[in-house]
Motif scaffolding. Structure first.
Motif, PDB file in Angstrom:
ATOM      1  N   ALA A  67      -4.830   2.317   5.737  1.00 52.54           N
ATOM      2  CA  ALA A  67      -3.439   1.479   5.547  1.00 52.54           C
ATOM      3  C   ALA A  67      -2.250   2.467   5.161  1.00 52.54           C
ATOM      4  CB  ALA A  67      -3.892   0.750   4.212  1.00 52.54           C
ATOM      5  N   ALA A  68      -2.452   3.691   4.588  1.00 50.22           N
ATOM      6  CA  ALA A  68      -1.315   4.422   4.008  1.00 50.22           C
ATOM      7  C   ALA A  68      -1.953   5.719   3.923  1.00 50.22           C
ATOM      8  CB  ALA A  68      -0.576   4.005   2.834  1.00 50.22           C
ATOM      9  N   VAL A  75       1.014  -1.170   0.005  1.00 50.76           N
ATOM     10  CA  VAL A  75      -0.104  -0.132  -0.037  1.00 50.76           C
ATOM     11  C   VAL A  75       0.916   1.149   0.043  1.00 50.76           C
ATOM     12  CG1 VAL A  75      -1.798   1.183   1.267  1.00 50.76           C
ATOM     13  CG2 VAL A  75      -1.613  -1.306   1.338  1.00 50.76           C
ATOM     14  N   PHE A  97      -9.016   0.926   4.027  1.00 47.25           N
ATOM     15  CA  PHE A  97      -9.929  -0.514   3.893  1.00 47.25           C
ATOM     16  C   PHE A  97     -10.999  -0.254   4.607  1.00 47.25           C
ATOM     17  CE2 PHE A  97      -5.445  -2.501   3.908  1.00 47.25           C
ATOM     18  CZ  PHE A  97      -5.426  -2.677   2.435  1.00 47.25           C
ATOM     19  N   TYR A 146       0.718  -5.061   4.129  1.00 46.96           N
ATOM     20  CA  TYR A 146      -0.058  -5.771   4.871  1.00 46.96           C
ATOM     21  C   TYR A 146      -0.338  -7.139   4.377  1.00 46.96           C
ATOM     22  CZ  TYR A 146      -0.575  -1.180   6.897  1.00 46.96           C
ATOM     23  OH  TYR A 146      -0.557   0.281   7.400  1.00 46.96           O
ATOM     24  N   LEU A 155      -3.861  -9.535   4.397  1.00 51.09           N
ATOM     25  CA  LEU A 155      -5.273  -9.559   4.770  1.00 51.09           C
ATOM     26  C   LEU A 155      -5.565 -11.082   5.021  1.00 51.09           C
ATOM     27  CD1 LEU A 155      -6.605  -6.911   2.152  1.00 51.09           C
ATOM     28  CD2 LEU A 155      -5.734  -6.407   4.454  1.00 51.09           C
ATOM     29  N   PHE A 194     -10.040   1.289   8.169  1.00 56.91           N
ATOM     30  CA  PHE A 194      -8.831   1.162   8.412  1.00 56.91           C
ATOM     31  C   PHE A 194      -7.711   1.958   7.563  1.00 56.91           C
ATOM     32  CE2 PHE A 194      -4.589  -1.054   8.028  1.00 56.91           C
ATOM     33  CZ  PHE A 194      -3.993  -0.691   9.635  1.00 56.91           C
ATOM     34  N   ASN A 221       0.562  -6.777  10.012  1.00 56.20           N
ATOM     35  CA  ASN A 221       1.676  -6.132   9.495  1.00 56.20           C
ATOM     36  C   ASN A 221       2.823  -7.064   8.910  1.00 56.20           C
ATOM     37  OD1 ASN A 221       2.597  -7.078  11.837  1.00 56.20           O
ATOM     38  ND2 ASN A 221       3.074  -4.877  12.502  1.00 56.20           N
ATOM     39  N   VAL A 266      -6.264  -7.567   9.489  1.00 57.15           N
ATOM     40  CA  VAL A 266      -5.206  -6.697   8.795  1.00 57.15           C
ATOM     41  C   VAL A 266      -4.116  -7.055   9.740  1.00 57.15           C
ATOM     42  CG1 VAL A 266      -4.175  -4.863   7.825  1.00 57.15           C
ATOM     43  CG2 VAL A 266      -6.616  -5.172   7.942  1.00 57.15           C
TER      44      VAL A 266
END
Length: 369
Positions: free
Chosen positions: A150-151, A47, A83, A185, A187, A148, A132, A130
Motif C-alpha cells: 500500500a505504501a 496509509v 495488506f 485507500y 477497502l 498488496f 484508490n 482495494v
C-alpha cells in the motif's frame, strides 16, 4: 481432490437418499460483554510508509591519526505497509484509520549503517478489494497470503562517507531520510455473508439473528435500532458453518441515498442469498415486499435477481395470523411463517437456508464434495 468413479457414484447416491444436515442450536451461552461487536465490510484508510533513517556526519579519530577521514554511515530504509489476505480475520474492525510504517534507524559513526525497519503487515480477509481515491480497483486479494504494497517506506539517507572522493576527502554533508509514500485507500469485502436479512425497519431482523445465532444485535421496539451490520454463524451437524448478516433497515427511496441509502444497498450486494423479512402483523405488508424489490432493482438489476427467501415474521401476534393467508395469496409465492420471539418454524427456516446454500454455492465447492 481426485476421487474414483465408484466413490463419486456413492456420494451422489448418499446425496439423494439422505436429507440435508440439521442445524445445531448453540449450546454455549452468549458472551456477557456489553460492548457491541460490529461487522465492518468497508473502510477508508490513510496509509503512510516509514521514514528513511538519516545519514551521519562523522570523522574518524584514532590515536595515531586524528584525521583518518569520514566514517558516517547510511540510514536504514523505512518499512512498507502491506495488506495480506488471511483466514484469521473476517472483517475490517481491527484496522485503524491511519496506518504508519516503522521508520529506519539513523546512521552512526565508524561506518555503522542504520537498521532497516520491519515491514508493517496488516491482515485483511480473503476477498478484499482495494480501491484508490478515484474508486479504481488497484488490488484484488482473492486468495490466501496474497500481498498488496500500500505504501513504500523511504530510502535511507547517505552518510558523509558516501560523498568522499579523491578531490573532496572530508565532506561535511549527508542526506536526510525521505518520508515514505502516503496514500488513501478504500477497502471493501467482495462477500460479506452467505445470507443477508433484508426488510423494513422494525420487521424483526435483529430478533431473528438473535434467535438462531450467538450474535447479540441490539433489539428494541422502535425502528432503526441497527445502524451497522451484525454477523452470526449457523452451525450444522456436518460441520458446515454459514454466515448470516443482520443489515440495517430499508426505506422507500434508499436508491436515492435516503436513510442509510447506498451504504445499506452495498451491504446487501455482498450477500449471496437474500432473506426478506416481512412484518405479518401489518395489514399491507405485501406492499413492503414490492417496495424492497423496487429499491433493489433501481440500485442494481443483478442484485434483484439474487436467490431470495421470503419469511413472515411475528406470527405469535393474533393480527399476524389473520393477515398471513391474505399475504400469501397476494404474493403468490412460497412464504415461511416464523416467530423469532417464540422460535416457531425456525428449524424449518434453517433447513431451507441450507438448501438454498447447497443449490447456489460456487461450482468449485460442489466439485470438491
Amino acid at each position: 481432490m481426485k476421487i474414483s468413479a465408484g466413490e463419486y457414484c456413492l456420494r451422489i447416491l448418499l446425496r439423494k437418499t439422505h436429507a440435508l444436515p440439521k442445524a445445531l442450536r448453540p449450546i454455549k451461552t452468549k458472551s456477557t460483554r456489553k460492548e457491541p461487536i460490529f461487522f465492518v465490510d468497508s473502510k477508508q484508510v490513510n496509509v503512510i510508509g516509514g521514514k528513511g533513517g538519516d545519514g551521519c556526519i562523522s570523522f574518524l579519530q584514532v590515536w595515531c591519526n586524528e584525521r583518518a577521514g569520514p566514517d558516517g554511515g547510511d540510514g536504514g530504509n523505512g518499512g512498507h505497509v502491506i495488506f495480506q489476505s488471511t483466514t484469521d480475520v473476517r472483517n475490517f474492525n481491527h484496522i485503524l484509520s491511519t496506518l504508519r510504517g516503522v521508520s529506519g534507524e539513523n546512521g552512526s559513526s565508524e561506518n555503522c549503517h542504520g537498521k532497516n525497519a520491519q515491514h508493517t503487515i496488516v491482515k485483511v480477509p480473503i476477498g478484499t478489494v482495494v480501491r484508490n481515491k478515484l474508486g479504481c480497483v488497484v488490488g484484488d486479494l482473492s486468495e490466501v497470503n496474497l500481498m498488496f504494497v500500500a505504501a513504500r517506506g523511504g530510502v535511507g539517507g547517505k552518510g558523509n562517507r558516501f560523498f568522499a572522493t579523491a578531490v573532496q576527502k572530508s565532506p561535511k554533508i549527508c542526506e536526510y531520510g525521505p518520508q515514505g509514500e502516503e496514500a488513501t485507500y478504500i477497502l471493501e469485502l467482495r462477500t460479506m455473508a452467505d445470507v443477508g436479512f433484508i426488510g423494513h425497519p422494525n420487521a424483526g431482523k435483529s430478533s431473528l439473528l438473535n434467535a438462531i445465532t450467538r450474535a447479540k444485535p441490539k433489539v428494541a421496539p422502535y425502528p432503526f435500532t441497527t445502524l451497522r451490520p451484525y454477523v452470526g454463524m449457523v452451525q450444522y451437524e456436518d460441520f458446515t458453518q454459514l454466515t448470516v448478516a443482520d443489515l440495517p433497515g430499508l426505506i422507500p427511496g434508499s436508491h436515492l441515498n435516503r436513510g442509510l441509502g447506498i451504504q445499506f444497498l452495498k451491504h446487501a450486494e455482498r450477500c449471496k442469498v437474500l432473506l426478506i423479512v416481512l412484518d405479518a402483523s401489518l395489514e399491507e405488508s405485501h406492499l413492503h415486499y414490492e417496495q424492497l424489490l423496487h429499491e433493489l432493482r433501481q440500485f442494481s438489476p443483478t442484485l434483484a435477481e439474487r436467490p431470495k427467501i421470503v419469511v413472515a415474521n411475528k406470527m405469535d401476534l393474533p393480527e399476524a395470523k389473520e393477515n398471513y393467508l391474505d399475504l400469501q395469496k397476494k404474493l403468490a409465492m412460497k412464504l415461511i411463517p416464523i416467530s423469532a420471539k417464540t422460535g416457531e418454524n425456525l428449524c424449518q427456516l434453517l433447513s431451507i437456508i441450507r438448501e438454498y446454500y447447497e443449490r447456489h454455492k460456487p461450482n468449485k465447492l460442489r466439485n470438491d464434495l
